[in-house]
Enzyme design. Structure first.
Site, PDB file in Angstrom:
ATOM      1  N   TYR A  10       0.827  -1.211   0.000  1.00  0.00           N
ATOM      2  CA  TYR A  10       0.000   0.000   0.000  1.00  0.00           C
ATOM      3  C   TYR A  10       0.860   1.259   0.000  1.00  0.00           C
ATOM      4  O   TYR A  10       0.678   2.163  -0.816  1.00  0.00           O
ATOM      5  CB  TYR A  10      -0.950  -0.016   1.203  1.00  0.00           C
ATOM      6  CG  TYR A  10      -2.001  -1.066   1.025  1.00  0.00           C
ATOM      7  CD1 TYR A  10      -3.181  -0.784   0.355  1.00  0.00           C
ATOM      8  CD2 TYR A  10      -1.783  -2.373   1.463  1.00  0.00           C
ATOM      9  CE1 TYR A  10      -4.135  -1.756   0.138  1.00  0.00           C
ATOM     10  CE2 TYR A  10      -2.735  -3.353   1.255  1.00  0.00           C
ATOM     11  CZ  TYR A  10      -3.899  -3.039   0.592  1.00  0.00           C
ATOM     12  OH  TYR A  10      -4.834  -4.004   0.366  1.00  0.00           O
ATOM     13  N   THR A 128       6.978   1.892   9.326  1.00  0.00           N
ATOM     14  CA  THR A 128       6.850   2.284  10.739  1.00  0.00           C
ATOM     15  C   THR A 128       7.777   1.405  11.573  1.00  0.00           C
ATOM     16  O   THR A 128       7.625   0.177  11.591  1.00  0.00           O
ATOM     17  CB  THR A 128       5.381   2.103  11.186  1.00  0.00           C
ATOM     18  OG1 THR A 128       4.558   2.864  10.302  1.00  0.00           O
ATOM     19  CG2 THR A 128       5.189   2.572  12.612  1.00  0.00           C
ATOM     20  N   HIS A 219      -5.017   7.715  17.565  1.00  0.00           N
ATOM     21  CA  HIS A 219      -6.224   7.360  16.802  1.00  0.00           C
ATOM     22  C   HIS A 219      -6.955   6.203  17.492  1.00  0.00           C
ATOM     23  O   HIS A 219      -8.176   6.227  17.652  1.00  0.00           O
ATOM     24  CB  HIS A 219      -5.863   6.957  15.372  1.00  0.00           C
ATOM     25  CG  HIS A 219      -5.136   8.027  14.622  1.00  0.00           C
ATOM     26  ND1 HIS A 219      -4.326   7.774  13.547  1.00  0.00           N
ATOM     27  CD2 HIS A 219      -5.091   9.362  14.818  1.00  0.00           C
ATOM     28  CE1 HIS A 219      -3.814   8.904  13.116  1.00  0.00           C
ATOM     29  NE2 HIS A 219      -4.266   9.888  13.866  1.00  0.00           N
ATOM     30  N   PHE A 264       3.061  16.331  34.184  1.00  0.00           N
ATOM     31  CA  PHE A 264       2.805  15.540  35.379  1.00  0.00           C
ATOM     32  C   PHE A 264       1.353  15.074  35.425  1.00  0.00           C
ATOM     33  O   PHE A 264       0.549  15.366  34.543  1.00  0.00           O
ATOM     34  CB  PHE A 264       3.184  16.359  36.618  1.00  0.00           C
ATOM     35  CG  PHE A 264       3.330  15.515  37.853  1.00  0.00           C
ATOM     36  CD1 PHE A 264       3.938  14.269  37.799  1.00  0.00           C
ATOM     37  CD2 PHE A 264       2.849  15.969  39.070  1.00  0.00           C
ATOM     38  CE1 PHE A 264       4.058  13.483  38.933  1.00  0.00           C
ATOM     39  CE2 PHE A 264       2.976  15.198  40.213  1.00  0.00           C
ATOM     40  CZ  PHE A 264       3.575  13.953  40.144  1.00  0.00           C
ATOM     41  N   GLY A 267      -5.026  16.202  38.297  1.00  0.00           N
ATOM     42  CA  GLY A 267      -5.588  16.217  39.644  1.00  0.00           C
ATOM     43  C   GLY A 267      -6.691  17.241  39.691  1.00  0.00           C
ATOM     44  O   GLY A 267      -7.316  17.536  38.673  1.00  0.00           O
ATOM     45  N   CYS A 270     -12.112  17.959  39.911  1.00  0.00           N
ATOM     46  CA  CYS A 270     -13.089  17.361  38.981  1.00  0.00           C
ATOM     47  C   CYS A 270     -12.627  16.062  38.325  1.00  0.00           C
ATOM     48  O   CYS A 270     -13.358  15.070  38.334  1.00  0.00           O
ATOM     49  CB  CYS A 270     -13.432  18.370  37.882  1.00  0.00           C
ATOM     50  SG  CYS A 270     -14.330  19.785  38.524  1.00  0.00           S
ATOM     51  N   LYS A 326      -2.587  22.844  39.561  1.00  0.00           N
ATOM     52  CA  LYS A 326      -2.086  23.589  38.410  1.00  0.00           C
ATOM     53  C   LYS A 326      -1.850  25.026  38.830  1.00  0.00           C
ATOM     54  O   LYS A 326      -2.332  25.469  39.871  1.00  0.00           O
ATOM     55  CB  LYS A 326      -3.021  23.495  37.206  1.00  0.00           C
ATOM     56  CG  LYS A 326      -4.365  24.147  37.377  1.00  0.00           C
ATOM     57  CD  LYS A 326      -5.153  24.031  36.078  1.00  0.00           C
ATOM     58  CE  LYS A 326      -6.570  24.519  36.259  1.00  0.00           C
ATOM     59  NZ  LYS A 326      -7.445  24.265  35.135  1.00  0.00           N
TER      60      LYS A 326
END
Ligand SMILES: NC(=O)c1ccc[n+]([C@@H]2O[C@H](COP(=O)([O-])OP(=O)(O)OC[C@H]3O[C@@H](n4cnc5c(N)ncnc54)[C@H](O)[C@@H]3O)[C@@H](O)[C@H]2O)c1
Length: 439
Positions: A10, A128, A219, A264, A267, A270, A326
């Protein structure tokens, strides 16, 4: 250019016919005589929209031919593109047998073939392959002795076409990436792909090799994510097609650059909470969501890896720059940095913390309770200035890019600086003790 394409599956057929249609003279090589015969008759050995026409026109123009003889393809060739298969072995790793064989064929053919003008032949892997493969398998072509008149430059140029739209993708790739540290290969590939109006990303071999795996894994993860969401929501009578139709319209956070830089653990108030709830929703209906369900344990592994990395050193004095989950928030709920601090304290390390925003005197409610439950004596650990926190620290763990704190880290130049942020800037990255969390 004169181009040899090894492997007419291909990728190879589309590449060979595509390059020939843009004016290059291409000879395709395959060990399978049926594929070679097909091309010689002007027919494509693979089925893809548009490929039949492209092969027929390229062969008719005299710019595409095929052979089972690598020597014939190599005659005066400027570039070889290796497009052979790299299937899974029984253990799951990439079977490089075909690639090794193609490289052997190439080298053997140099004995009889005439070198290109200038003598430099660029060998490019389009298959690949795992990082390190090109250096290992192709490296000997560069460093070893070659037949008189030949000199080889190597490169990795991953292919991003999708079966079913291979021809279209070949002429409109998402990007053109050339991995090489050889300027001669850069020049050759610029000329080869001049017909594409793309800037070329020049990177090292390992980056080019890795990129294709990152793309394909992403993907696969996206497909699995959508399907796992579907299976959970269906159990609640919700049509996930409707959910995801709206989901994909968020190009700010969902289908976007957001959350795609290595760094990292996540957290906050939520993500961990809602992941646990989603797992519980799935469990309550006997639905398994192994991928999304494993996000929390993957996160925990990252926390553990940072803690273990420090514990494996002889250093016992640690400074954390950044405590909240954050920057620009004082929310400490489920902050992985707080978790790291707690584990260090538990292991008896001398811990100091500086956070430009977190001020325990001002924390109230859930935030304060969380801090108290995790680090009862955090007040004693928190320093008012970065200098104070860094004083005597052998290890510094940085998750904040606060400019004042980074200046202090650079000046202190500790034995080990673990970057959990990813964009701390050159001053910090050039420190002798600098180490990225996963780079
Ligand atoms: N198929 C895709 O959509 C796609 C897209 C991007 C990248 N890739 C990667 O590209 C590579 C090729 O994929 P493909 O789908 O074209 O494979 P394929 O199996 O269709 O074709 C490989 C061809 O190589 C030939 N071959 C094997 N050894 C050879 C040798 N020594 N000399 C010459 N030819 C030889 C085989 O006979 C076969 O025709 C793989 O690494 C694959 O992962 C594939």
């Amino acid at each position: 250019m004169k181009v040899a394409v090894f492997g007419l599956g291909y990728v190879g057929t589309v590449t060979a016919a595509g390059l020939a249609s843009r004016g290059h003279h291409v000879v395709g090589v395959d060990v399978d005589p049926m594929k070679v015969d097909a091309i010689s008759r002007g027919q494509s050995p693979v089925v893809e929209p548009g490929i039949g026409d492209l092969v027929r026109r390229s062969v008719a123009s005299g710019r595409l031919e095929a052979t089972t003889e690598a020597r014939h393809a190599l005659e005066c060739a400027d570039v070889s593109l290796l497009c052979v298969g790299t299937p899974s072995s029984a253990r799951g790793d990439s079977d490089l047998t075909y690639l090794r064989r193609a490289v052997e064929d190439l080298r053997d053919s140099m004995r009889e073939a005439t070198p290109p003008e200038g003598g430099v032949h660029t060998v490019v892997v389009r298959s690949t392959v795992p990082p390190g493969t090109c250096a290992k398998v192709l490296g000997p072509l560069v460093t070893g002795e070659l037949p008189q008149g030949w000199s080889v430059a190597i490169a990795m140029c991953p292919e991003f076409l999708r079966e079913g739209s291979g021809v279209e993708d070949f002429f409109a790739p998402p990007f053109v990436v050339v991995g090489t540290d050889d300027a001669r290969a850069q020049v050759a590939l610029r000329e080869l792909f001049a017909f594409l109006s793309h800037d070329i990303h020049y990177v090292d071999l390992g980056t080019a090799e890795s990129l294709k795996y990152a793309c394909n894994a992403f993907h696969a993860v996206k497909v699995t994510f959508a399907n796992e969401m579907g299976r959970v929501f269906a159990a609640f009578g919700v049509d996930s097609r409707r959910v995801m139709d709206i989901f994909i319209q968020d190009t700010k956070l969902n289908v976007s650059h957001a959350y795609l830089r290595p760094g990292f653990a996540f957290g906050g108030s939520c993500l961990p909470k809602d992941l646990r709830a989603l797992q519980s929703m799935a469990r309550s209906h006997d639905v398994e969501i192994p991928m999304v369900g494993s996000a929390l344990s993957s996160n925990e592994m990252l926390v553990r890896s940072v803690v273990d990395r420090v514990l494996q050193t002889e250093y016992r004095s640690v400074c954390l720059v950044g405590l909240s989950f954050k920057m620009d928030t004082d929310d400490l709920r489920e902050s992985p940095n707080l978790e790291v601090a707690e584990r260090f304290v538990g292991k008896g390390l001398d811990v100091r913390i500086y956070d430009p925003i977190v001020n325990p005197d001002k924390l109230i409610g859930a935030n304060l309770r969380h801090l108290q439950s995790k680090l009862a004596h955090v007040n004693r650990l928190l320093a008012a200035t970065p200098e104070e926190a860094l004083d005597g620290a052998e290890v510094v763990i940085v998750s904040s890019s606060d400019a004042e704190a980074l200046r202090a880290v650079t000046a202190a130049s500790p034995k080990l600086v673990i970057d959990l942020h990813g964009r701390l800037g050159e001053d910090v990255e050039q420190l002798s003790g600098y180490a990225g969390v996963s780079w």
